[in-house]
Design a protein around this motif. Structure first.
Motif: not given
Length: 346
Positions: A154, A105, A103, A163, A109, A161
Motif C-alpha cells: 500500500a 482502492t 487498503m 492501493a 484511491a 493505506p
C-alpha cells in the motif's frame, strides 16, 4: 456510583476531539469501558451516536465526513474474522494505527492520489476496499469489498493505506462501462506521471479486463500516450547528456533485400540503434516479444548493436541509460564493420 452504574461515555469526547475522525469499532469502545448495551443505547434512533457499518460506530449524530467514512470502511474490513476485535493491538489506540491487510482502492484511491478526473470523495456512495481473497466479508453500506489473491504494497496517502495507482485504476475500470471515462482515467494516469503505461496495462490484463472493447480502445490510446512521452524523454536524454545526434524514427532495409525493422534512433556511423520497449502485457504478448527478439538477433548478426530502453528507465534513470548508449557508441571502433543497410524515414 454503584457497581451496576454503567460507565459514562464522556471520556470518548476527549478521545475523538482535536480534529480526529469520530469513528470507532465496538471493540475499541469496549476497550474504553463502553459495553455493547450502552453502545446500542447511544445508537438508538435520535441518539447521539449512529452505527455507520457493522461493528463500526460514528460518535456524533450528523452526516459522516469523507475522512470518517474512509476510516470506517478500513475499520470494518480490518476487523479479525468474526470477532469485531481490532486486527492488531495498536488499532485500539485510535486512528494513528495501521489497518493490516486492507487498503482503499478504485475511484476513491485515485482521488486520494490526486487525480483531477475522478469524482470528489463526498460524491461517492461507497468506497472500494481491497482485502485478501479468503476474508469473509460482504459489501455493505459505504464499504464495497474487492478481493485479491495477492495484496500489493500500500501507498500512504494522508496517513491512510491506499492501493498503488495501477491497481486502483484496474479496480476502478472494472466497474466502469463508459469508454470516455475509462480513456480519461488511463490518460491522466500516464500524462500526470502517476504511473507508466506498461504498469497500468499489466494490472488491467491481470484483472482480465482486456476482453472488454471499451477498455481495449482506451488501452490503445494509453499506449500511444505512453510512447509519445517516452519518445520525448529519449529526445531530451540525447540532448541533455551530450550524445551525438542520431537519425530519428527510421526503417532499415538490406540493399534490394527485405525489411529489417523500425528503430527509434540510429547512429549510422557507429551502427548503434535504440529501440523503445513499450510492450505491455496483452493477449499477444508472447508473439510480440518473439518479434522483438527476432529483429534484434537479425540486426546484431549484421553487426548492428541494439539498445533496448523501457519508458520507466528513461523516466527514473536517464543518466544511466545515456551511459549505456554512450558505451555502445564508443565500442563501435572495436567491432568489425557492420553490413551496409539502407536507412529510410519511417
Amino acid at each position: 456510583m454503584t457497581h451496576n452504574t454503567p460507565l459514562s461515555p464522556r471520556p470518548l469526547h476527549e478521545l475523538s476531539g482535536h480534529g480526529r475522525p469520530r469513528v470507532m469499532t465496538t471493540a475499541q469502545l469496549r476497550s474504553h469501558g463502553v459495553s455493547q448495551a450502552e453502545t446500542n443505547d447511544q445508537c438508538r434512533p435520535g441518539g447521539p451516536w449512529q452505527q455507520l457499518l457493522p461493528g463500526v460506530v460514528l460518535l456524533h449524530p450528523g452526516p459522516p465526513t469523507s475522512e470518517e467514512r474512509l476510516h470506517a470502511v478500513l475499520m470494518y474490513a480490518a476487523r479479525e474474522r468474526g470477532t469485531g476485535v481490532p486486527a492488531q493491538p495498536g488499532a485500539a489506540r485510535g486512528h494513528t494505527a495501521d489497518y493490516p491487510e486492507v487498503m482503499i482502492t478504485g475511484l476513491a484511491a485515485l482521488t486520494l492520489h490526486g487525480f483531477a478526473s475522478t469524482p470528489p470523495l463526498p460524491s461517492l456512495d461507497a468506497f472500494d476496499v481491497l482485502v485478501p481473497r479468503m476474508r469473509r466479508l460482504r459489501s455493505t453500506g459505504c464499504a464495497r469489498i474487492v478481493r485479491t489473491p495477492v495484496l500489493p504494497a500500500a501507498d500512504r496517502v494522508t496517513g491512510l493505506p491506499v492501493a498503488p495507482v495501477p491497481r486502483a485504476l484496474a479496480d476502478a475500470v472494472a466497474g466502469l462501462a463508459d469508454a470516455e471515462v475509462v480513456r480519461r482515467l488511463l490518460t491522466e494516469a500516464v500524462r500526470g506521471g502517476h504511473c507508466d503505461a506498461a504498469s497500468a496495462v499489466r494490472e488491467l490484463s491481470e484483472a482480465r479486463l482486456l476482453s472488454r472493447p471499451h477498455v481495449v480502445d482506451a488501452v490503445d490510446s494509453l499506449l500511444a500516450e505512453g510512447r509519445a512521452r517516452a519518445e520525448d524523454r529519449l529526445y531530451r536524454m540525447v540532448a541533455q547528456y551530450g550524445l551525438p545526434d542520431p537519425v530519428w524514427n527510421v526503417d532499415l532495409r538490406l540493399p534490394g533485400g527485405p525489411y529489417l525493422g523500425g528503430l527509434d534512433a540510429y547512429w549510422p556511423e557507429q551502427a548503434v540503434a535504440v529501440e523503445l520497449d513499450t510492450r505491455a502485457p496483452r493477449q499477444d504478448d508472447d508473439a510480440l516479444w518473439s518479434e522483438y527478439a527476432r529483429k534484434r538477433e537479425h540486426l546484431e548478426r549484421l553487426g548492428i548493436t541494439v539498445v533496448h530502453i523501457t519508458p520507466r528507465k528513461l523516466r527514473d534513470c536517464p543518466e544511466q541509460q545515456a551511459t549505456v548508449v554512450r558505451t555502445a557508441l564508443m565500442a563501435a571502433g572495436d567491432r568489425d564493420p557492420a553490413a551496409y543497410v539502407v536507412v529510410l524515414p519511417r
